[in-house]
Write a protein that holds these residues in place. Structure first.
Motif, short mmCIF file in Angstrom:
data_model
loop_
_atom_site.label_atom_id
_atom_site.label_comp_id
_atom_site.label_asym_id
_atom_site.label_seq_id
_atom_site.Cartn_x
_atom_site.Cartn_y
_atom_site.Cartn_z
N THR A 152 24.20 56.57 58.50
CA THR A 152 23.54 55.31 58.15
C THR A 152 24.09 54.77 56.84
N ASP A 153 24.43 55.65 55.91
CA ASP A 153 25.00 55.23 54.63
C ASP A 153 26.30 54.49 54.81
N GLU A 154 27.01 54.76 55.89
CA GLU A 154 28.27 54.06 56.18
C GLU A 154 28.06 52.87 57.10
N MET A 155 27.07 52.97 57.98
CA MET A 155 26.81 51.89 58.93
C MET A 155 26.29 50.64 58.23
N LEU A 156 25.39 50.79 57.26
CA LEU A 156 24.82 49.64 56.58
C LEU A 156 25.86 48.82 55.80
N PRO A 157 26.75 49.46 55.02
CA PRO A 157 27.81 48.68 54.40
C PRO A 157 28.68 47.96 55.42
N LEU A 158 28.87 48.59 56.59
CA LEU A 158 29.65 47.97 57.65
C LEU A 158 28.96 46.69 58.12
N PHE A 159 27.65 46.73 58.28
CA PHE A 159 26.90 45.54 58.69
C PHE A 159 26.93 44.47 57.60
N PHE A 160 26.62 44.87 56.36
CA PHE A 160 26.55 43.90 55.28
C PHE A 160 27.90 43.22 55.04
N THR A 161 28.97 43.98 55.06
CA THR A 161 30.28 43.40 54.73
C THR A 161 30.90 42.62 55.89
N SER A 162 30.49 42.91 57.11
CA SER A 162 31.05 42.19 58.25
C SER A 162 30.25 40.95 58.62
#
Length: 240
Positions: free
Chosen positions: A181-191
């Protein structure tokens, strides 16, 4: 790997899917405004802020944001021209100047001010105030534009759908590629969270109020979505 994945989502997959949704539900000028939104880079400030608030990987979010911004002068015109079906003249030199100011200013602040000199509470409060001011400034730019309830509702609906698509893509990546989740959320926010300044810079060049309103509507909705996502994640972690 995650940096490349986010850039592919932000500049390729989300625009390709999102423009279909926009064209289906919006008028030409409103859809063009969404095309501008979909073609610009991530919003470095908001993406990093919501990543921090959700206690996720801030370093990852920062890295993706900087790479996205650096690519924008080249990639944004290409993506936008593909979305609207014709070559679009963009103020590339001005975008370059803004990017240098954003990146250079961030580096300067980081060098001059030690991270130990700023408390986490000050960062939290300052970030919240900054987001609030950005939303207020954005809405104030609309001025006296009169919109029908139907058009406004359509813009809000499309904005929510596009952000939902971005979140869905990120969640699928989490499941398939087994990211945390720590990696998935930055993926969502930045994309999915887009740069307001660059989007407005492009929108102003076309001198159309509905294009401008489309950009601002997406920005306001994306900040609400970012806040809700961060709040839900934080509440979930606290309840464990």
């Amino acid at each position: 790997m995650l940096v490349v994945l986010s850039l592919c989502f932000s500049y390729l997959l989300l625009p390709a899917v999102g423009i279909q949704v926009a064209d289906a539900l919006l008028t030409d000028n409103a859809a063009f405004g969404m095309a501008i939104v979909l073609s610009v880079p991530t919003t470095a400030g908001s993406a990093i802020v919501w990543t921090r608030f959700s206690n996720s990987d801030v370093q990852l979010s920062t890295t993706i944001s900087l790479v996205s911004l650096l690519l924008a002068p080249v990639v944004t015109p290409l993506v936008l021209s593909q979305l609207v079906g014709s070559q679009v003249a963009l103020p590339v030199s001005t975008i370059f100047g803004n990017l240098l100011l954003i990146i250079g200013g961030g580096v300067l602040v980081d060098v001059v001010i030690s991270s130990d000199a700023i408390s986490s509470q000050l960062v939290h409060d300052g970030s919240t105030l900054t987001i609030a001011l950005l939303i207020y400034t954005s809405v104030s730019k609309v001025g006296s534009v009169v919109l029908s309830a139907e058009v406004l509702l359509s813009l809000i609906t499309v904005s929510i759908l596009l952000l939902g698509i971005g979140l869905g893509i990120s969640v699928v990546s989490l499941k398939v590629l087994q990211y945390s989740t720590d990696e998935m959320l930055p993926l969502f926010f930045t994309s999915s969270l887009k740069n307001l300044g660059i989007a407005l810079l492009v929108a102003f060049a076309y001198n159309n109020s509905l294009v401008l309103v489309s950009v601002i509507t997406y920005y306001v909705i994306q900040q609400v979505a970012g806040a809700l996502t961060a709040d839900i994640v934080t509440s979930s972690l606290c309840s464990r």
